[in-house]
Structure formats: C-alpha cells, structure tokens
Design an enzyme around this catalytic site. Structure first.
Site, PDB file in Angstrom:
ATOM      1  N   ASP A 100       0.877  -1.166   0.000  1.00  0.00           N
ATOM      2  CA  ASP A 100       0.000   0.000   0.000  1.00  0.00           C
ATOM      3  C   ASP A 100       0.916   1.217   0.000  1.00  0.00           C
ATOM      4  OD1 ASP A 100      -1.617   2.136   0.564  1.00  0.00           O
ATOM      5  OD2 ASP A 100      -2.343   1.382   2.495  1.00  0.00           O
ATOM      6  N   LYS A 129       2.776  11.574  -3.544  1.00  0.00           N
ATOM      7  CA  LYS A 129       1.729  10.846  -4.269  1.00  0.00           C
ATOM      8  C   LYS A 129       0.678  11.813  -4.834  1.00  0.00           C
ATOM      9  CE  LYS A 129      -1.665   7.225  -3.203  1.00  0.00           C
ATOM     10  NZ  LYS A 129      -2.103   6.327  -2.104  1.00  0.00           N
ATOM     11  N   GLU A 180      -7.257   0.892  -3.921  1.00  0.00           N
ATOM     12  CA  GLU A 180      -7.138   0.741  -2.476  1.00  0.00           C
ATOM     13  C   GLU A 180      -8.426   0.215  -1.826  1.00  0.00           C
ATOM     14  OE1 GLU A 180      -5.540   4.597  -1.529  1.00  0.00           O
ATOM     15  OE2 GLU A 180      -3.677   4.083  -2.557  1.00  0.00           O
ATOM     16  N   ASP A 186     -12.754   5.143   2.498  1.00  0.00           N
ATOM     17  CA  ASP A 186     -11.300   5.213   2.720  1.00  0.00           C
ATOM     18  C   ASP A 186     -10.842   6.663   2.704  1.00  0.00           C
ATOM     19  OD1 ASP A 186      -8.556   5.155   2.634  1.00  0.00           O
ATOM     20  OD2 ASP A 186      -8.399   3.697   1.010  1.00  0.00           O
TER      21      ASP A 186
HETATM   22  N1  LIG Z   1      -6.039   9.011  15.578  1.00  0.00           N
HETATM   23  C1  LIG Z   1      -6.180   9.725  14.452  1.00  0.00           C
HETATM   24  N2  LIG Z   1      -7.151  10.655  14.357  1.00  0.00           N
HETATM   25  C2  LIG Z   1      -7.308  11.402  13.249  1.00  0.00           C
HETATM   26  N3  LIG Z   1      -6.507  11.286  12.174  1.00  0.00           N
HETATM   27  C3  LIG Z   1      -5.530  10.371  12.200  1.00  0.00           C
HETATM   28  C4  LIG Z   1      -5.302   9.550  13.332  1.00  0.00           C
HETATM   29  N4  LIG Z   1      -4.246   8.744  13.062  1.00  0.00           N
HETATM   30  C5  LIG Z   1      -3.841   9.064  11.826  1.00  0.00           C
HETATM   31  N5  LIG Z   1      -4.595  10.039  11.296  1.00  0.00           N
HETATM   32  C6  LIG Z   1      -4.438  10.702  10.005  1.00  0.00           C
HETATM   33  O1  LIG Z   1      -4.569   9.747   8.959  1.00  0.00           O
HETATM   34  C7  LIG Z   1      -3.789  10.187   7.842  1.00  0.00           C
HETATM   35  C8  LIG Z   1      -2.923   9.058   7.351  1.00  0.00           C
HETATM   36  O2  LIG Z   1      -3.732   7.973   7.050  1.00  0.00           O
HETATM   37  P1  LIG Z   1      -3.186   6.760   6.187  1.00  0.00           P
HETATM   38  O3  LIG Z   1      -1.891   6.309   6.719  1.00  0.00           O
HETATM   39  O4  LIG Z   1      -4.285   5.791   6.111  1.00  0.00           O
HETATM   40  O5  LIG Z   1      -2.993   7.503   4.807  1.00  0.00           O
HETATM   41  P2  LIG Z   1      -2.228   6.992   3.512  1.00  0.00           P
HETATM   42  O6  LIG Z   1      -2.623   5.608   3.272  1.00  0.00           O
HETATM   43  O7  LIG Z   1      -0.800   7.292   3.668  1.00  0.00           O
HETATM   44  O8  LIG Z   1      -2.795   7.983   2.424  1.00  0.00           O
HETATM   45  P3  LIG Z   1      -3.695   7.709   1.133  1.00  0.00           P
HETATM   46  O9  LIG Z   1      -4.423   6.452   1.332  1.00  0.00           O
HETATM   47  O10 LIG Z   1      -4.592   8.906   1.089  1.00  0.00           O
HETATM   48  O11 LIG Z   1      -2.736   7.723   0.003  1.00  0.00           O
HETATM   49  C9  LIG Z   1      -2.939  11.340   8.309  1.00  0.00           C
HETATM   50  O12 LIG Z   1      -3.480  12.540   7.809  1.00  0.00           O
HETATM   51  C10 LIG Z   1      -3.066  11.263   9.805  1.00  0.00           C
HETATM   52  O13 LIG Z   1      -2.980  12.539  10.397  1.00  0.00           O
HETATM   53 MG   LIG Z   2      -4.295   4.670   2.270  1.00  0.00          MG
END
Ligand SMILES: Nc1ncnc2c1ncn2[C@@H]1O[C@H](COP(=O)(O)OP(=O)(O)OP(=O)(O)O)[C@@H](O)[C@H]1O
Ligand SMILES: [Mg+2]
Lengths: 523, 417
Positions: free
Chosen positions: A8, A70, A171, A193
């Site tokens: 991912d 990204k 995703e 998502d």
């Molecule tokens: N406890 C929480 N409460 C609110 N937001 C959170 C929490 N933990 C993480 N996040 C937020 O979730 C986001 C990251 O999520 P995730 O890792 O799923 O994204 P990603 O997979 O990297 O991005 P994408 O799928 O959009 O390409 C960040 O903006 C982070 O601040």
């Molecule tokens: Mg993601």
C-alpha cells in the site's frame, strides 16, 4: 518460487505484507513499525534518508524533505493540484521536461515516479529482510480515482524499485478483498477510505470469495493533509490576531505548525480538548514569542465540517451509482487513518444507518488485500476472485468538442463495447478517432489516450455513413480501439499504450542511476 | 491480423522474466535495458516490437537471445495484438482471419476437464443469455448474480494468470466476456425486458436458417474438431433477436432527438431538454445524445440563472430581503462562480441572515474570482470585522483602499478598527 508481496503506497504511510501459510502478515520495518512514512530526504551531510529517518529530521530540514509526493505523481505541472501543492510545500517543485512536476531537493531534481520508486524500494527491502530472500514481484495499490497516467507512473515507480508489478489495484477494492477472504457470506459492503491524501468510496457485492465492484467514486485530492491544513490556517489566523506576526513566510515555523496540527488532530480523536504549545515559534523586537492555544473537538469539527460533508455527497452519488439505497448496504468498513476521527465515524454511521465494522485495522487492511490479490493470481488455490472494473469512462471525441462515452466507468473487465457513429459533413471521406478517458462531457477536459484516422469512407451526405467504433479492454487493462466503415468493411485500429509522465529513455536512465547509487552504498 | 506481421507465431508469444533469472551480471546497452524493462509477462512480442524502443528485428533478436540464455520464458500465446504495424500506429486489419480449431492438450496448465468445459461453453455462446448463465428465463436477480459469480470463478482469465494454457487463453476470455454481457443485460430490469420481448418475438418468427453449433462435446471423443467459422464482428450476429426491438426504439429516440435539436435551434431550451431526455430514455446507450444533452442542460441552467437573479432583484426592492437571499443562493446553484451574485449573497447573509460564516464564504469566492474588485474586498473586510477577526479585516480593507483610494467608507471602516 519467489514470494509475491502487497504494497500500500500511501500518501503519508506505506505498508507491506506477504501471505504466509495462507495468512497475511504485515511486515514491520527495522524500527518495529508496521507502517513506514512515505517520506524521502537528503540530509545536511548529503545522506539519502527514507521513512522514519526522513520524518525525524523533517522539521530542521524541511526544504530537503519530500512528503505526500503521491499527490503529484502522474499529474501535469500546470494542473490546479500541482499549483496548489507548490503554494503549500516547503520543498521546491519545478517543471520537468515533459511538463511533469519534479522535486528539487539539495540541488538535485527527482521525478515523482523516482521518489515513489525510492519508497517502494524501501518497502521491498523491508520485506526481503523479513522473508530472507529476494522479492521481485508485487501488487501495488492506488486510489480508485487514479487515471491511466497516474497508474502507469506508479507502475514505472515499481520498475525503478526493481519490482515487477503484477497488477495495480484500487485501495478500497484491496480492503474489500481482505475482508472478503475471511467473511464469505453474501453481503453488500461499502468501503469508506480517507487517508492522508485521498478519499475513496467503493460499494461492492461479495459472496464466497468473489468480489464485484458495483461503483466507485472519490477525490484524489482530499485527505488528512487537508484537515491538518485547516488547523494550521486556524492557528496562523489566531497567532496573527494576537501577536500581529505572520508566520506564513517562515518555513520552519510552518513545518512545526503542521506537525503540531496533525498531533492535535489525532489527540482530539480520543480527547475532547488538547493544547497546542509551540514555544519560541517566532520573535520580534520585543523578544521571543510562543504559540500556546487550547483546541477543542468542537472547534476542529467546525473547521473541517465542509470537508466531511463533501465526502457525504460523494458517498451518496456512489451508492446511487451502485443502484442501491444506503439501507441496502450490509456493512460499512472504514479505512485510512483519518477515519479514526469520531466525526467521520458518526457521519458515516448516520448516512448508512449502521455503525462501522470494527474488525479491520484501517492502516493495514489495504496492504493485506494487495498481498491477497497477488497470492490469488500466482497460487494454484483459486479461492478469491476480484471482478475488477475500469476506473474511468472511455470513449471518443465527437463533433463540437463533446465526449461520447463507450465504456462507462465501473464496467467489469475484460469488456468489449461498440457503437455506431456517422459523419458530420457532406462527402466526408475520413474521420479522426480520438480516444479519451475521463468523466467530463467536454472532450478537452479528458485525457487523450491516442488517436487515429479512418479514411476511404464512400462519399455520402452527412449522417449517411455508418462507422462502427469498437472498444476492447482485456483482463490486464490493455485498451484497443477499432473503427470500421460498415459499407466498405474497411477497418483501422490501435492498441492504446498507457504512458506515464516519463519517456522510456528517462525510466531507463533513472534505473541505471539508482543502480550506480546502490553500488555506491555497498562499496 | 496485420499486427502479427510476417512472423505471426512469434509476435503472439508473450515473454516474461524467468523467476530465477540473474539480472545483475548482464551486460546490456541502455536500449536493450529498456526493452528488458518493458517485458512484463503481459505484453506480447508483437507489441514489444513497437514499444521496445528498438527496430522490430532487433527486438526479435534480443528476445531470442535472452530466451536461449534462460533469462526469459514464454507465457501462453496470449491475446493477439490488435494494433497495426508501421510507424503510423495503426493499420488495416484483414477481416477474414479464421479461428483455428482448438483441441484438448494435456501438456497445458489447464486440466482436461476445464478444457472440455471451456470448449462446451464456447460452442454455446450464441444461446439465449439465460441459458449461458444456466438459469431459468424468469430467474430473479439474486439467482442471476449467483450464477454469474459461480461461472466467473471458473472462467475469469485471472484463474489462469501466467499459466501456459495455449489457445485456451482466447477461449476463456471470449467465454468470460459473454458471461459478463449476459449478466449485465439480465441484471438490469430495463435491458432484461428487451431481452425477454425479443426472445418471445424470435419464438414466433420462423427460425433463421442457421446451423446450430454443437453445444456439447461427447466426452469419449477426442474433441479435435470443435470450431466455428469466425463471425465478422461487423456483420449481423446470427442470434440477434434484440436487433429488431432495439431498432424500433432507436428510431423513436432519433425522432425525439431531432425534435429536441429543432427546439434547440429556435432557442426553446426547456423543450429541447425534455425531448433529448426522452431520446436518451429510449436509447440509453447513445453517446451522442448524452453529449448533446450536456449542452442543452447548460442552456437551461443559464436560463434558470437569469430568471432567479431577476426574481431576486425584484424581491430586493419590493419584498423580503430574506427571500432575495434564498433566490440568489438558488441562482448560485446554477452558476456557483458568478462574482456579482456571490457578492450580493455575501452582503445579505451578513446583514440580513446574520450568518458571518456563510457571508465570508460568498465574499471569499467573489474575491477569488475577481481579486481586483475593491467593492468585494471591502465587503469581505467588513464581514471579517463583524466576526471579530481584526487583522484579516485590516488586510482586506487596506487592499480595497489600494484598489480604490477614493473609497471613504473603506477608509472610515479601517480607521474604526
Ligand atoms: N487518531 C487519528 N485521528 C485522526 N486522524 C488520524 C489519526 N491517526 C492518523 N490520522 C491521520 O490519517 C492520515 C494518514 O492515514 P493513512 O496512513 O491511512 O494515509 P495513507 O494511506 O498514507 O494515504 P492515502 O491512502 O490517502 O494515500 C494522516 O493525515 C493522519 O494525520
Ligand atoms: Mg491509504
């Protein structure tokens, strides 16, 4: 046989998994973390850093630290999204030779597939260390709304990382596969998502390991990053109000604010109020200034309310697209870190009239699904099948600059569709077939995938000739288009080769350069 | 097909990297390296000749050499490349390529039973759709979906991902496409009604003089000779009872569409929109109607916008200003970025509805569209001021003054901050 992995590749975090004895395993990195920040940096002393190492030094080295790239991959430099990013990012974004955005840090320019490739290579390395043998094949996930160029650019990134990409899958679809592997009853599910950079919603139908995508919608430029930005704006406004100092022009202060905003946001998912404290954030003639503010959940919610409501509109359209009402959906699965926010859980719950499913880890489920698809493709045990769909509509440009869709988005592949077109002028003997991808009804707003000319049409009054245009997408997503003059049987066709933003030579050059660099590391 | 060029069999092969190959020790030129990077197990050799960045015969030579050294192996023959040859990127296809007969081959990575099943399905692809899915003509949607899922598990091309299944790659893909088509038509009530009407009509009409293809291969016999003459995609399909009813509906759609276009030409937009919508209802797959509909809808939106703003203007003078705000907001629904209406809505939301949040939104949008308009800046500044955001108010009012130094109101507001 060497092992296949699922990756991912997230805007903020990346995650890699492998199937062991039929069970998915999330592979921790050297620091023991199950996800790795999608960040890349060149340190003050010229070292290349990826993941947590890059994140740790971001505040003191914000100009040379790349995050959320990204959001740029596969886009044109002039696009609104890239221009917006230029305004907001502390690192430099420049125009590349193919009008693609490139990232310039520490005096060196990187293409976006190259940055993604560096992160993928890190994930590959994490997997290899864990498995104890080389890995060369992967399934990689992308947001459902990525177009052909963005997908191909991600594939190029895989190539740069030394991975053969078996498939690119969406995703939310991957999340559904992970769920469908263990929950085999007949159900309609919705995957909501919301990650760091993108929002996707998919509605799927599944039964006994077969997964059909009914509809997908989303926004490739909405995510947790935007929530953070709202908080930063709020803090900036408040600080300016109280201290009459504009922090907007101070990159270091901005980076600290951004970090503090994200932290406060995450805090407020489990607490009603939190304190943002940034001592010595700035100074003026009268001495150092500190930012010290109380932020409560209600304020946060009012700052981002329109973003959340915006996702509801998209969800509504998607459910309708699937031919369902919210009540028809049996299960709602929340994916992505941002869905930890109580307001999101409440809003999704209210829309579907049922609480979200609790059994999945929102940070890992996408990578798990990717590994499951990889395994389903290469293994003999064909227990899981994804009926995948085209993410965007395909069609041709017609007279007056209109876009005629022949294959609607969300159509199951492989597929073939034909439609009859005609001429617009008297005695017209040739037509130009321009193959487009996108959702806009205006031809110019969609992506041009290729074009060709059908000539030798028998002279006739306008509207007379019948030209049969046939679109074909095979199981690997390769599109071919043909046009046939029905009165003469004459036919022309092309296979549309998806291209990323990089030319073939450029990819090769990057691969070579990175090989050199690897050698340098080893020596 | 022309794409195969002179070496059709070679062109149809699809090379992939051998799983145990050692790339490190290779001595390749950049061009060769690029070609190697394009070999992904999906792209047939014919296509590689075009996209590999080397002259076609050079591509062939490289692939041959790498295959000999064990670097590459070939996946199944794969789908024939449909692209043309030469630099133009397209070519003329000869329409008469015949499908070769497919025999049971124990060497392939597909079981003999699966081969048998695929051939039997393939032979019966012209049957009515419900028979293809193996359901009753009146089966409910759920049953249809279950049948579709079950058949997908058996015939989806992914089942044989990277397996060497020779000619069955084509057979399986063809079968699966028809299964999807059957499912799509039968699971949508509208298209399903058409299918059923046509089936009934076909039952009454005399049967078309068409030799039934054999549906089943007797299991004892070596099924070497099942084949069908390839039907030209462009000709009428032998089993095509749908055509007639569809033609009628299409004709109806066309007359609605023409009426719609006539109304459009005379500026009767609403009527045009109605007619084109009807045309789409009768011929939902007609892409031209859909694309013209966008135009028509835009015109209707323009008209609606005009009407609403006019009504709102008169509400401003003669009626309730709250009403006026509602009307302006509705107008913005049709043209969200009209700066003037945004500006008026901002003032009303602030002064009448006492909703500074909403007011700010409209004012910001007006300023975004026309950043150089001092009036808009002034309004935004005053709204900020009312909301207690003094610094922002100051910024906007200063901007307004810079754009129009003679604006005394702005100067007074700024002073009172
Ligand atoms: N406890 C929480 N409460 C609110 N937001 C959170 C929490 N933990 C993480 N996040 C937020 O979730 C986001 C990251 O999520 P995730 O890792 O799923 O994204 P990603 O997979 O990297 O991005 P994408 O799928 O959009 O390409 C960040 O903006 C982070 O601040
Ligand atoms: Mg993601």
């Amino acid at each position: 046989m060497s092992r296949v992995i699922g990756i991912d590749l997230g805007t903020t975090n990346s995650c890699v998994t492998v199937i062991e004895n039929g069970q998915p395993t999330v592979i921790p990195n050297a620091g023991g973390y199950r996800t790795t920040p999608s960040m890349f940096a060149i340190s003050h002393d010229g070292k290349r850093l990826v993941g947590h190492l890059a994140k740790r030094q971001a505040i003191t080295n914000s100009r040379n630290t790349v995050y959320a790239s990204k959001r740029l991959i596969g886009r044109r430099f002039d696009s609104a999204e890239v221009q917006k990013a230029i305004d907001l990012c502390p690192f430099e974004i420049v125009r590349g030779a193919n009008d693609d955005p490139r990232i310039k840090i520490a005096g060196k320019t990187f293409t976006c597939p190259e940055i993604a490739g560096i992160i993928l290579r890190e994930m590959k390395r994490v997997a290899e260390e864990y498995i104890g043998e080389p890995v060369s094949e992967a399934v990689i996930t992308v947001p459902a709304y990525f177009n052909d160029t963005q997908r191909q650019s991600t594939k190029d990134a895989g190539k740069i990382a030394g991975l053969e990409v078996l498939r690119i899958i969406n995703e939310p679809t991957a999340a559904a596969m992970a769920y469908g592997a263990t929950n085999r009853s007949e159900e309609k599910i919705a995957i909501y998502d919301l990650g760091g950079g993108t929002f996707d919603i998919s509605v799927l139908d599944m039964s006994d390991g077969v997964i059909e995508v009914l509809a997908t919608a989303g926004n490739t430029f909405l995510g947790g990053e935007d929530f953070d930005r709202r908080i930063v704006m709020h803090l900036l406004e408040r600080f300016q109000e109280e201290e009459s100092i504009d922090l907007r022009t101070d990159p270091m202060a901005l980076q600290r604010l951004k970090d503090a905003a994200e932290k406060a946001k995450c805090d407020l998912s489990s607490r009603e109020s939190t304190e943002v404290s940034l001592p010595f954030i700035s100074s003026d003639d009268s001495g150092p200034r500190h930012l010290q503010l109380e932020l409560d959940r209600g304020t946060l919610e009012s700052l981002v309310d329109d973003l959340v409501q915006g996702t509801v509109k998209t969800v509504e359209a998607c459910v309708q697209d699937a031919g369902l009402t919210p009540g028809d959906v049996d299960r709602v699965i929340l994916v992505g870190g941002q869905t930890r926010m109580p307001l999101i859980q409440k809003t999704a719950g209210e829309f579907f009239g049922k609480g979200p499913h609790k059994g999945v880890n929102p940070d890992e489920v996408v990578a798990i699904g990717a590994a499951m698809q990889a395994e389903a493709l290469v293994s003999d045990d064909k227990d899981l099948l994804l009926l995948d769909v085209t993410p965007l509509s395909l069609g041709i440009a017609t007279a007056g600059g209109h876009f005629a869709k022949l294959i609607e988005r969300n159509t199951t592949v492989p597929v073939r569709k034909t439609h009859i077109f005609t001429t617009t002028r008297d005695n017209q003997t040739a037509v130009k077939i321009r193959v487009l991808q996108g959702e806009s009804d205006v031809a110019a707003d969609n992506d041009l995938l290729g074009e060709f000319v059908l000539s030798g049409i028998r002279p006739a009054p306008q509207g007379g000739p019948e030209i049969d245009v046939c679109f074909d997408i095979d199981a690997n997503g390769i599109v071919s288009v043909s046009a046939t003059d029905l009165s003469t049987g004459k036919e022309q066709s092309i296979t549309v080769n998806a291209t990323g933003t990089l030319s073939q030579d450029e990819i090769q050059k990057i691969i070579e350069e990175h090989e050199l660099y690897e050698v340098e590391l080893k020596a | 097909m022309a794409a195969g060029g002179g070496a059709g069999a070679i062109g149809a092969r699809t090379p992939r990297l051998a799983s145990d190959c050692d790339l490190e020790g290779l001595d390749l030129s950049p061009a060769e390296g690029f070609l190697l990077s394009r070999i992904d197990g999906h792209t047939p050799q014919a296509l590689l000749r075009q996209v590999g960045g080397l002259p076609p015969d050079e591509v062939d030579r490289c692939i041959e050499r790498w295959a000999e050294s064990g670097l590459l192996v070939f996946v199944s023959s794969g789908p024939p490349a449909r692209s043309g040859e030469g630099d133009s990127g397209f070519g003329e296809a000869s329409a008469s390529a015949a499908r070769a007969p497919v025999a049971i081959d124990p060497q392939l990575e597909i079981s003999a039973e699966a081969q048998q099943a695929a051939l039997a399905m393939d032979a019966g692809l012209e049957r009515p759709y419900h028979e293809i899915l193996g359901v009753e003509p009146d089966a409910d949607v759920r049953t249809i979906k279950r049948a579709y899922f079950g058949l997908s598990k058996e015939f989806h091309p992914d089942r044989y991902f990277r397996r060497d299944i020779g000619p069955y790659a084509d057979v399986v893909e063809r079968v699966f496409r028809r299964i999807v088509e059957a499912y799509e038509l039968l699971s949508d009530p509208a298209t399903r009604a058409e299918v059923q009407r046509d089936l009934a009509a076909a039952a009454q009409a005399p049967p078309e003089p068409q030799p039934e293809p054999p549906l089943e291969t007797p299991a004892e016999e070596p099924a070497a000779e099942i084949s069908r003459p390839r039907k030209r995609r462009t000709g009428p399909r032998p089993f095509s009872p749908l055509t007639r009813a569809f033609a009628q509906r299409r004709a109806k759609a066309k007359s609605f569409f023409e009426a719609g276009m006539a109304a459009y030409a005379e500026g009767r937009w609403l009527e045009a929109a109605g007619s084109v919508r009807l045309a789409i209802a009768f011929d939902p797959r007609n892409a031209v109607y859909k694309s013209r509909f966008v135009d028509v809808r835009q015109k209707v939106a323009d008209v609606r916008f005009e009407q609403l703003t006019k009504e709102a203007d008169s509400a401003m003078t003669f009626r309730d200003r709250g009403d006026a705000l509602k009307l302006y907001e509705e107008a913005l629904h049709y043209k969200p970025f009209d700066p003037q209406v945004n500006h008026t809505a901002a003032r009303l939301a602030w002064l009448v509805a006492d909703d500074p949040r909403r007011a700010k939104e409209y004012a910001v949008r007006a300023c975004e569209v026309e950043p150089e308009q001092p009036e808009y800046r002034k309004t935004l500044g005053m709204i900020y001021k009312a909301a207690g955001l003094k610094a922002n108010a100051r910024r906007e009012l200063q901007c307004a003054l810079r754009l129009n130094p003679k604006d005394d109101e702005a100067r007074a507001e700024l002073k009172s901050l």
